[in-house]
Design an enzyme around this catalytic site. Structure first.
Site, short mmCIF file in Angstrom:
data_model
loop_
_atom_site.label_atom_id
_atom_site.label_comp_id
_atom_site.label_asym_id
_atom_site.label_seq_id
_atom_site.Cartn_x
_atom_site.Cartn_y
_atom_site.Cartn_z
N HIS A 168 -7.80 8.76 -0.67
CA HIS A 168 -8.69 9.27 -1.70
C HIS A 168 -7.98 9.39 -3.05
CE1 HIS A 168 -12.54 11.06 -2.65
NE2 HIS A 168 -11.97 12.11 -3.19
N GLU A 191 -18.65 7.78 -8.93
CA GLU A 191 -17.77 8.33 -7.90
C GLU A 191 -18.59 8.69 -6.67
OE1 GLU A 191 -14.78 11.85 -8.42
OE2 GLU A 191 -13.93 9.92 -8.96
N HIS A 219 -19.36 10.81 -3.08
CA HIS A 219 -19.17 12.10 -2.40
C HIS A 219 -19.82 11.98 -1.02
CE1 HIS A 219 -17.95 16.35 -3.72
NE2 HIS A 219 -17.00 15.51 -4.03
N ASN A 220 -19.36 10.99 -0.26
CA ASN A 220 -20.03 10.64 1.00
C ASN A 220 -19.76 11.63 2.12
OD1 ASN A 220 -20.73 8.35 -0.44
ND2 ASN A 220 -19.09 7.11 0.41
N ARG A 280 -17.38 16.24 -15.10
CA ARG A 280 -16.09 16.69 -15.65
C ARG A 280 -15.18 15.50 -15.98
NH1 ARG A 280 -17.11 20.35 -11.79
NH2 ARG A 280 -15.59 19.55 -10.28
N ASP A 281 -15.23 14.45 -15.15
CA ASP A 281 -14.44 13.25 -15.47
C ASP A 281 -14.81 12.71 -16.84
OD1 ASP A 281 -12.82 13.08 -13.23
OD2 ASP A 281 -14.21 11.85 -12.09
N ASP A 331 -9.68 16.94 -15.41
CA ASP A 331 -10.47 17.66 -14.42
C ASP A 331 -9.61 17.91 -13.18
OD1 ASP A 331 -12.49 18.41 -12.57
OD2 ASP A 331 -12.76 16.31 -12.00
N SER A 391 -11.89 24.05 -5.35
CA SER A 391 -12.91 24.84 -6.02
C SER A 391 -13.36 24.10 -7.27
CB SER A 391 -12.34 26.22 -6.40
OG SER A 391 -12.07 26.97 -5.24
N GLY A 411 -13.81 3.28 -11.72
CA GLY A 411 -14.42 3.16 -10.39
C GLY A 411 -13.80 4.10 -9.39
#
EC number: 6.3.5.3
Length: 740
Positions: A53, A97, A99-100, A120-121, A272, A317, A536
């Site tokens: 990741h 992005e 979030h799977n 935030r990115d 971030d 968080s 990406g």
């Protein structure tokens, strides 16, 4: 015994590092680089920073194949998001992005934090977010768990985007049984920035101050990066604890504060706290600047008492940023955060020694050279093997499926969830926030006006994973080409892409081959269509029922509309307009919606695509739009011409269309041949339009009788009312979601 009391010797002896996500070889490498055994917190940091990741250790060799440069690219991959010039000292910043895993385990929180993280990115680059998109994949809507996942993911996306006041302007949703146990949730955000305001995540300047800003640090999301780098099982409590919880109200305050902070000359760098939280942001910022960082965890705002160093360093968080500020000017920055009611604290400083040093309760709890975390992460050149099915599929003839009743088949196709209206989902999104949305969800591309100018940007997300499964390279080319077609049909010039690369387990050589080939296909299309890859995300280990998902590299593409007068609708507009089909139609049904409906599986060849032909047609259509010759334009995709004709009438204007075709009826109506457009033109512009094309064929005209009438070889094969077709198309998903 608490985890941080576990000795380095015991970690090695009992191989505790394996539970934390490191292999034997990786643990040995960390030990060799440190010249000692890492302690518990350091082992966790290595596990997170060397996870797939964070480090892209398996995909890095492939990602280098992407074309990333262009005269209009101001920032390519490597920062929070990519940046592309749109003229007048303005630029757009964007990234997609995934979030799977979190969305599978906790669909509401997982999807909400996915939106928050990508926001935030973008604003960490100094850009104001102006539009959000998403690309979602679910199993078939015939079981309760899939219905729940679909409903909760959509609710999560809406809850975050609507509160933070950034319009969710579109996206795409597809359904297939191969995503049943592994939905895909890819979120994309586009921001607007002046060239002079572009920020980078660097910890430069020895003695400068490190500031933490945003929500406090809790135990949610601890180990999230490692968790997202493995196959996930539903229902496991330890998986649920790895999902962070978002708070869009804090997110909105943090965004507004950061957008003010970037105007201050006190700011040196900002990033971030995403995957791996405080660990990744601090170590990456130091590595990029060639400096070190020292932080005191006693100064970090904490939600829970007696958190240990491991928990603080690896918490994910949400709503947290890390800033580096010029020494002596920190109060100015702290005051801005206070004004926006955002907690902020000085937690460390930039040091000369190139090390990542963390203190807690007066002790040094982490001391790792920064380059070890960033540059020494292992890189794997995994074995690749052509998928066993590929040659078999390539040897198949292009068979035409048997369709007895073409009108009934069109009705069925319009009710397929992948084709049917997605209004049930997007009606939950606020697409009008900020007041600049020209075209919202449900169109080929979303269009957002650039404040104070005549310009607009068009945005789309696209990927037909069935084609990529059948032929990864050709499917990769098609994904980029179709995204570009969506933009060109809307009146935009495609600029660049961001990609969300979603695949199965890369340790399976056939999955790695799918990835390798599709990346080559994407790269070839990006070169042909002049749309470099500027940012990406890679998501692997996506498995359903012990099998890899369909390979799904989502293409997020942004284009520039130089003047809003070029904005082109997708729907037919006027009675009497002439209808043109651009491009040739072949008997191509591999991976098609018709094949899915009739056979329930995908086999054969993917449709062919010639990238030069694609580029030429897109350029001619763009010219025709600029010359004012095009009334409406829509690309042909799932379901072929018949579905595109129906969709072009679904704008409530009471129009109809009468079309005359020749050839095989099933091919003419339902083939998914590529590089085709459905265009309408005013009768008086007929000659001028036809002079531009050799491949444009007039197939009919728009009527005002509210009927879709198609004859093939002189015989009526479809004669249906638009109202009836629209009803079937618009009610299909609500009916499936609520069915008991």
């Amino acid at each position: 015994m608490s985890q941080h009391k576990i000795s380095p010797e015991r970690i090695e002896k009992e191989q505790i590092y394996k539970e934390m996500g490191l292999t034997d070889e990786e643990y040995q490498l960390a030990k060799d680089l440190l010249k000692r055994r890492p302690n518990y917190t350091e082992t966790g940091i290595f596990s997170a920073m060397w996870s797939e990741h964070c480090s892209y250790k398996s995909s890095k060799p492939l990602l280098k194949r992407f074309p990333t440069k262009g005269s209009h690219v101001l920032q390519g991959p490597g920062e929070g998001a990519g940046v592309v010039d749109i003229g007048d000292n303005q630029a757009v910043v964007f990234k997609i992005e995934s979030h799977n895993s979190p969305s599978f385990v906790e669909p509401f929180e997982g999807s909400a934090t996915g939106v928050g993280g990508i926001m935030r990115d973008v604003f960490s680059m100094g850009a104001k977010p102006i539009a959000a998109m998403n690309s979602l994949r679910f199993g078939n809507l015939d079981n309760d768990r899939t219905k729940m996942l679909f409903s909760e993911v959509v609710r999560g996306i809406a809850s975050y985007g609507n509160v933070i006041d950034v319009p969710t302007v579109g996206g795409e949703i597809q359904f297939d049984e191969q995503y049943e146990e592994n939905p895909l949730v890819n979120a994309m955000v586009v921001g607007l920035i002046s060239h002079d305001d572009v920020q980078k995540g660097v910890a430069a300047g020895v003695g400068n101050v490190v500031i933490y800003a945003g929500g406090d640090t809790g135990k949610d999301g601890v180990g999230g990066a490692s968790f997202s780098s493995d196959v996930v099982e539903a229902g496991k409590e330890e998986n649920k604890s790895a999902v962070a919880i978002g708070n869009p109200h804090i997110g909105k305050k943090l965004m507004n504060a950061c957008l003010e902070v970037i105007q201050s000359d006190a700011l040196v760098g900002i990033q971030d706290m995403g995957a791996a939280g405080l660990t990744s942001s601090a170590s990456e910022m130091a590595a990029k600047a060639g400096t070190g960082i020292e932080m005191n965890l006693d100064l970090v705002p904490q939600r829970e008492e007696s958190m240990n160093a491991y928990e603080i360093m690896l918490s994910e968080s949400q709503e947290r940023m890390l800033l580096v500020v010029k020494k002596g000017q920190q109060q100015e920055i702290l005051d801005i955060f206070a004004k926006h009611d955002v907690d902020a604290a000085v937690i460390g400083e930039v040091i000369q020694e190139k090390t990542f040093r963390i203190k807690q309760h007066g002790e040094i709890v982490v001391d790792i050279p920064v380059n070890i975390l960033a540059d020494e992460a292992p890189v794997y050149h995994l074995p690749s093997k052509e998928a066993a099915y590929y040659q078999e599929f390539q040897a198949m003839e292009n068979e035409v499926p048997t369709v007895e009743d073409h009108q009934a088949m069109l009705r069925q196709l319009l009710q397929q969830p992948t084709i049917a209206s997605k209004e049930w989902a997007y009606m939950q999104y606020d697409a009008e926030a900020q007041g600049n949305t020209i075209v919202g969800p449900g169109s080929d591309a979303a269009i957002v006006k650039i404040d104070g100018t005549d310009k607009a940007i068009a945005i789309t997300t696209d990927c037909n994973s069935r084609y990529i499964y059948l032929d990864p390279k050709v499917g990769g080319q098609i994904a980029v080409a179709e995204a570009a077609r969506n933009l060109v049909c809307s009146g935009a010039k495609p600029l660049a892409i961001t990609d969300g690369l979603n695949y199965g387990n890369p340790n399976n050589p056939e999955v790695f081959w799918q990835m390798e080939e599709s990346i080559d296909g994407i790269s070839e299309a990006c070169l042909a269509l002049q749309t470099p890859v500027i940012s990406g995300n890679v998501s692997m280990y996506n498995q359903s029922k012990d099998e890899a998902i369909l390979p799904t590299p989502i293409i997020g593409m942004v284009g520039l509309i130089e003047n809003t007068k070029y904005v082109t609708p997708n729907h037919f507009q006027n009675n009497g307009d002439l209808v043109y089909l651009i491009g040739e139609t072949f008997p191509e049904f591999g991976g098609s919606e018709l094949q899915n409906l009739i056979a329930g599986k995908y086999l054969g060849k993917a449709p062919v695509i010639d990238l030069q032909v694609e580029a030429n047609r897109q350029n001619i259509l763009a010219t025709a739009i600029k010359e004012g010759l095009v009334v409406s334009a829509h690309d042909l995709s799932e379901g072929g011409l018949a579905v595109a004709l129906a969709e072009s009438l679904f704008n409530g204007q009471g129009l109809g269309v009468e079309v005359r075709l020749t050839g095989d009826v099933t091919v003419a109506l339902f083939s998914e041949s590529q590089s085709r457009f459905l265009v309408t033109v005013k009768a008086e512009n007929k000659e001028q339009f036809q002079n531009l094309w050799t491949e444009a064929r007039q197939i009919g005209s728009v009527t005002n009788d509210g009927k879709l009438i198609v004859s093939v070889n002189g015989e009526h094969v479809i004669k249906d009312t638009v109202d009836e077709l629209h009803k079937l198309w618009s009610e299909a998903i609500p009916r499936l979601v609520t069915a008991k």
